[in-house]
Design an enzyme around this catalytic site. Structure first.
Site, mmCIF file in Angstrom:
data_model
loop_
_atom_site.group_PDB
_atom_site.id
_atom_site.type_symbol
_atom_site.label_atom_id
_atom_site.label_comp_id
_atom_site.label_asym_id
_atom_site.label_seq_id
_atom_site.Cartn_x
_atom_site.Cartn_y
_atom_site.Cartn_z
ATOM 1 C CE LYS A 41 -2.116 -1.135 3.844
ATOM 2 N NZ LYS A 41 -1.390 -2.423 4.078
ATOM 3 C CD GLU A 111 0.797 2.886 8.690
ATOM 4 O OE1 GLU A 111 -0.238 2.215 8.922
ATOM 5 O OE2 GLU A 111 1.944 2.399 8.707
ATOM 6 C CB CYS A 168 -0.571 -16.834 2.022
ATOM 7 S SG CYS A 168 -0.685 -17.913 3.454
ATOM 8 C CB CYS A 206 -4.569 -17.200 1.899
ATOM 9 S SG CYS A 206 -4.493 -18.865 2.585
HETATM 10 P P1 TTP Z 1 0.767 -0.986 7.079
HETATM 11 O O1 TTP Z 1 1.372 0.152 6.393
HETATM 12 O O2 TTP Z 1 -0.623 -1.367 6.740
HETATM 13 O O3 TTP Z 1 1.641 -2.274 6.910
HETATM 14 P P2 TTP Z 1 2.736 -2.527 5.815
HETATM 15 O O4 TTP Z 1 3.663 -1.362 5.735
HETATM 16 O O5 TTP Z 1 3.298 -3.887 6.101
HETATM 17 O O6 TTP Z 1 1.834 -2.644 4.536
HETATM 18 P P3 TTP Z 1 2.054 -2.056 3.084
HETATM 19 O O7 TTP Z 1 3.306 -2.664 2.546
HETATM 20 O O8 TTP Z 1 0.830 -2.522 2.357
HETATM 21 O O9 TTP Z 1 2.127 -0.581 3.246
HETATM 22 O O10 TTP Z 1 0.913 -0.728 8.666
HETATM 23 C C1 TTP Z 1 0.197 -1.443 9.547
HETATM 24 C C2 TTP Z 1 0.464 -0.974 10.969
HETATM 25 O O11 TTP Z 1 -0.674 -1.286 11.752
HETATM 26 C C3 TTP Z 1 1.625 -1.690 11.634
HETATM 27 O O12 TTP Z 1 2.345 -0.771 12.457
HETATM 28 C C4 TTP Z 1 0.957 -2.726 12.524
HETATM 29 C C5 TTP Z 1 -0.338 -2.064 12.870
HETATM 30 N N1 TTP Z 1 -1.478 -2.963 13.107
HETATM 31 C C6 TTP Z 1 -2.210 -2.830 14.299
HETATM 32 O O13 TTP Z 1 -1.899 -1.986 15.136
HETATM 33 N N2 TTP Z 1 -3.292 -3.642 14.508
HETATM 34 C C7 TTP Z 1 -3.699 -4.567 13.602
HETATM 35 O O14 TTP Z 1 -4.693 -5.264 13.831
HETATM 36 C C8 TTP Z 1 -2.938 -4.710 12.363
HETATM 37 C C9 TTP Z 1 -3.344 -5.716 11.341
HETATM 38 C C10 TTP Z 1 -1.842 -3.889 12.175
HETATM 39 MG MG MG Z 2 2.504 0.713 4.872
#
Ligand code: TTP
Ligand code: MG
Length: 215
Positions: A41, A111, A168, A206
């Protein structure tokens, strides 16, 4: 005559107002990039920001103060791409940017799930003003439920929802869930909603490989 000059001027004003109205209507759009953790994302947000930089389109990038995974005001992807962001303590701070920016400025948010509940109203206000808004946020929490009220209302407000998938980590299929892991075990359902982390505490899973035991 004086009267026809007046009419002409009124016509010009009416038409330019109409043109302005149509332009604002065409321009304003909310795109939400969503999906589980590790879906890319932030990467997709940074890709779009990079296009703004190349085309000299002014943009603003915001992140909530809660996400302190990386120090400073940078938004950083797993691929280690990054961009400087404005850290917001409260969604109220958006007002001052809305009033000082031209409509060409694109508003980016990372975020989104960690902003306060006023964020969807502020984003709706930006859209009414004619801005393009592009944001990234988690659709589900580790419990497999809609992340929170903020994400529910933003996903409903969105003109376009881009759902990204991760891989996954158990079966290498397409993942739309985020598995929280505590001491090597799936976290229990009543574990707290917010726990900042990355690869140490979370995996993409998954539907079949994901688990969240209720005690
Ligand atoms: P994201 O930016 O969604 O995670 P990411 O950087 O891995 O994904 P992407 O590559 O798609 O950008 O950040 C998620 C944050 O939210 C991370 O700090 C963990 C936190 N989190 C919670 O606090 N509670 C939850 O239930 C989940 C699933 C994540
Ligand atoms: Mg992220």
């Amino acid at each position: 005559s004086q009267e026809s000059r007046c009419k002409y001027r009124q016509n010009v004003i009416d038409n330019s107002r109409k043109a302005e109205f149509i332009r604002v209507k065409l321009m304003s759009k909310l795109t939400i990039i969503t999906g589980p953790m590790f879906a890319g994302k932030t990467e997709e947000l940074l890709r779009r920001i990079n296009r703004c930089q190349i085309s000299n389109n002014k943009y603003l990038l915001f992140k909530p103060s809660l996400d302190n995974r990386y120090s400073s005001a940078d938004v950083v992807s797993h691929q280690k791409n990054k961009a400087r962001a404005i850290v917001l303590q409260s969604s109220n701070e958006i007002d001052k940017y809305a009033s000082q920016e031209k409509e060409q400025t694109i508003f980016f948010f990372d975020e989104l799930q960690f902003f306060d509940e006023g964020i969807s109203e502020k984003i709706n206000f930006l859209l009414k003003r004619g801005f393009l808004v592009i944001g990234a946020g988690l659709d589900k929490n580790f419990r497999g439920e809609p992340f929170n009220e903020v994400m529910k209302s933003l996903l409903s407000l969105a003109d376009e929802v881009i759902k990204l998938k991760a891989i996954c980590q158990v079966c290498q299929g397409e993942a739309s869930y985020t598995q929280r892991i505590i001491s090597g075990q799936p976290a229990a359902f009543d574990s707290p909603l917010v726990l900042i982390g990355g690869q140490e505490g979370y995996e993409a899973r998954c539907r079949q490989c994901y688990a969240c035991p209720r005690s």
